[in-house]
Scaffold this active site. Structure first.
Site, PDB file in Angstrom:
ATOM      1  N   GLY A  93       0.833  -1.196   0.000  1.00  0.00           N
ATOM      2  CA  GLY A  93       0.000   0.000   0.000  1.00  0.00           C
ATOM      3  C   GLY A  93       0.865   1.243   0.000  1.00  0.00           C
ATOM      4  O   GLY A  93       2.091   1.185   0.105  1.00  0.00           O
ATOM      5  N   GLY A  95       0.703   5.787   0.941  1.00  0.00           N
ATOM      6  CA  GLY A  95      -0.013   6.908   1.536  1.00  0.00           C
ATOM      7  C   GLY A  95       0.794   8.174   1.389  1.00  0.00           C
ATOM      8  O   GLY A  95       1.784   8.225   0.643  1.00  0.00           O
ATOM      9  N   GLY A  96       0.381   9.192   2.110  1.00  0.00           N
ATOM     10  CA  GLY A  96       1.035  10.481   1.983  1.00  0.00           C
ATOM     11  C   GLY A  96       2.458  10.502   2.487  1.00  0.00           C
ATOM     12  O   GLY A  96       3.245  11.363   2.085  1.00  0.00           O
ATOM     13  N   PHE A  97       2.802   9.548   3.352  1.00  0.00           N
ATOM     14  CA  PHE A  97       4.131   9.575   3.969  1.00  0.00           C
ATOM     15  C   PHE A  97       5.066   8.492   3.459  1.00  0.00           C
ATOM     16  O   PHE A  97       6.245   8.500   3.773  1.00  0.00           O
ATOM     17  CB  PHE A  97       4.013   9.450   5.483  1.00  0.00           C
ATOM     18  N   GLY A  98       4.565   7.535   2.720  1.00  0.00           N
ATOM     19  CA  GLY A  98       5.458   6.496   2.245  1.00  0.00           C
ATOM     20  C   GLY A  98       4.744   5.368   1.538  1.00  0.00           C
ATOM     21  O   GLY A  98       3.515   5.317   1.471  1.00  0.00           O
ATOM     22  N   THR A  99       5.566   4.479   0.989  1.00  0.00           N
ATOM     23  CA  THR A  99       5.070   3.297   0.294  1.00  0.00           C
ATOM     24  C   THR A  99       5.523   2.070   1.076  1.00  0.00           C
ATOM     25  O   THR A  99       6.674   1.988   1.513  1.00  0.00           O
ATOM     26  CB  THR A  99       5.630   3.245  -1.133  1.00  0.00           C
ATOM     27  N   VAL A 100       4.616   1.113   1.242  1.00  0.00           N
ATOM     28  CA  VAL A 100       4.890  -0.048   2.090  1.00  0.00           C
ATOM     29  C   VAL A 100       5.016  -1.307   1.233  1.00  0.00           C
ATOM     30  O   VAL A 100       4.171  -1.572   0.374  1.00  0.00           O
ATOM     31  CB  VAL A 100       3.789  -0.242   3.151  1.00  0.00           C
ATOM     32  N   LYS A 114       8.418   0.211   5.191  1.00  0.00           N
ATOM     33  CA  LYS A 114       7.812   1.482   4.792  1.00  0.00           C
ATOM     34  C   LYS A 114       8.910   2.419   4.301  1.00  0.00           C
ATOM     35  O   LYS A 114       9.747   2.892   5.069  1.00  0.00           O
ATOM     36  CB  LYS A 114       7.077   2.098   5.989  1.00  0.00           C
ATOM     37  N   ASP A 211      -3.293  10.841  14.260  1.00  0.00           N
ATOM     38  CA  ASP A 211      -3.875  10.365  13.002  1.00  0.00           C
ATOM     39  C   ASP A 211      -4.568   9.017  13.195  1.00  0.00           C
ATOM     40  O   ASP A 211      -4.328   8.065  12.439  1.00  0.00           O
ATOM     41  CB  ASP A 211      -2.775  10.256  11.934  1.00  0.00           C
TER      42      ASP A 211
END
Length: 425
Positions: A93, A95-100, A114, A211
């Site tokens: 997955g 998101g705004g802070f990284g790719t996992v 991550k 969050d």
């Protein structure tokens, strides 16, 4: 002539023999006792020497034990992570802070890697936030940080792998596969609350997550909840009741009003976000997507409040397809959610109280409308909030503690303990 006795075998002196025997026995016993004492002392010194003197422990074992004691995260190289993730080929997955990405080490341990995205400053801020918080915490309902990589070519965090993914994939997924039963969803809600309570009230320094949302609640093989993604988290001393914010944090729809307004911010912002998460668990839908409620413009939490206020929660059960056996649990969750999303932070309960209310260890107080500040002509400070007070004379919430704006209530020890305050004007 006198006769002379010449007996070759005269009678022995019995008394002398007894004395000699006793002496020998005593000496023998004393020697044995001395030997035993010496052996015990030697063993004790030997044990203490190995216990207290690290010179008898190999240096690599000393380092290992020190690291284990501190629960120090492992520092990986970029090459190690590229090998574990097959050059980052298995995407979990983003998101705004990284790719996992999913990875597997040689010993068979599955991990989630991550890779941080963004500018250099934002990456460093997120990296320090996650490592400084997750590196010093350990709780069943928090995802575990195994280690990190901080090189010019790769900034990454390595977490335990959660086989069932995030909660939002189960609440909002498009494909109609197996659905988590409400009984399990209730356990997930309680587990999430316990994890947040640990961050707020049990860590050496209070940790504010900022969050809390379904996407940041991960589920292991048994669907146990693990709070994750501490990229926005912030440490704060318990003596500081409020935190200085340089910019808005959190996700719209979950973030508390004070996070986006020029208002003091405290750990109660996580309580608000948890309340919004409860609404989404109840409805199995995102709060802003109210399909099937008859009014597509109506926000789900406000719709729930309307049903609660009119004592029509049966309608909610029908719309959300909640079985009869789960009605009592859903009603409790609705009440807790309404307590959590009160507009003013001081009227929200602390998370340890939220846990007890969800577990039925405490009754849930009746709530006033937490959303009236959103309508014109209503003074959000004076008229919109339930003034929740802890009953100083006992250990239960009491309906008599809901007061009006003209009432002034002295702070009780229990109110101070559970950080509940009264707004008198």
């Amino acid at each position: 002539m006198a006769s002379v006795s010449n007996n070759p075998n005269p009678m022995p002196n019995v008394g002398a023999i007894v004395a000699i025997s006793v002496t020998v026995f005593v000496v023998t016993v004393a020697v044995k006792i001395w030997i035993i004492v010496c052996i015990c002392n030697k063993a004790k010194k030997h044990t203490e020497q190995y216990r207290d003197d690290s010179r008898f422990i190999p240096l690599n074992m000393v380092k290992f034990l020190d690291d284990m004691e501190r629960e120090k995260p492992i520092r990986f190289t970029s090459q190690q992570l590229r090998i574990a993730t097959d050059n980052f080929s298995f995407l979990l997955g983003s998101g705004g802070f990284g790719t996992v990405y999913k990875g597997i080490f040689n010993n068979g341990t599955a991990v989630a890697v991550k890779v941080l995205n963004g500018t250099s400053d934002s990456i460093e801020e997120q990296f320090m936030a996650e490592v400084s918080t997750m590196g010093r915490t350990h709780h069943f309902n928090l995802v575990r940080l195994y280690g990190f990589c901080f090189e010019s070519s790769l900034r990454a965090l390595v977490y335990e792998f959660m086989v069932n993914g995030s909660l939002d994939n189960h609440l909002f997924k498009a494909n109609k596969g197996p659905i988590i039963g409400f009984e399990k969803l209730y356990e997930i809600a309680v587990g999430t609350a316990r994890g947040i309570a640990y961050l707020h009230e049990e860590c050496p320094q209070r940790i504010v997550h900022y969050d809390i949302k379904p996407g940041n609640i991960l589920l292991n093989s048994n669907f146990c909840a693990k709070v994750a993604d501490f990229g926005l988290a912030k440490l704060c001393n318990r003596d500081n009741t409020h935190i200085t914010m340089t910019r808005g944090r959190g996700t719209p729809g979950y973030a508390a009003p004070e996070v986006w307004l020029p208002l003091p911010v405290s750990h109660k912002c996580d309580v608000y976000s948890f309340g919004m998460l409860l609404f989404e668990i109840i409805g199995r839908r995102r709060n802003y997507m109210d399909v099937g409620l008859g009014d597509s413009q109506q926000w789900f939490p406000i719709w729930v409040w309307g049903k609660y206020e009119k004592k029509e929660l049966k309608d909610l059960m029908d719309v959300c397809a909640i079985e009869e056996k789960d009605h009592e649990a859903v009603e409790r969750m609705v009440k807790v959610a309404l307590c959590c999303v009160q507009y003013r932070p001081e009227t929200r309960p602390v998370m340890s109280i939220v846990v007890k209310m969800l577990e039925s260890a405490l009754p849930v107080p009746e709530s006033l409308n937490p959303f009236s500040y959103m309508f014109s002509g209503v003074n959000e400070v004076d008229d919109s909030l339930a003034r929740l007070a802890w009953n100083g004379g006992g250990a239960d919430w009491s309906s008599s503690d809901v007061i009006t704006k003209s009432t002034v209530v002295a702070e009780t020890p229990l109110m101070r303990k559970y950080e509940i305050t009264i707004a008198s004007d």
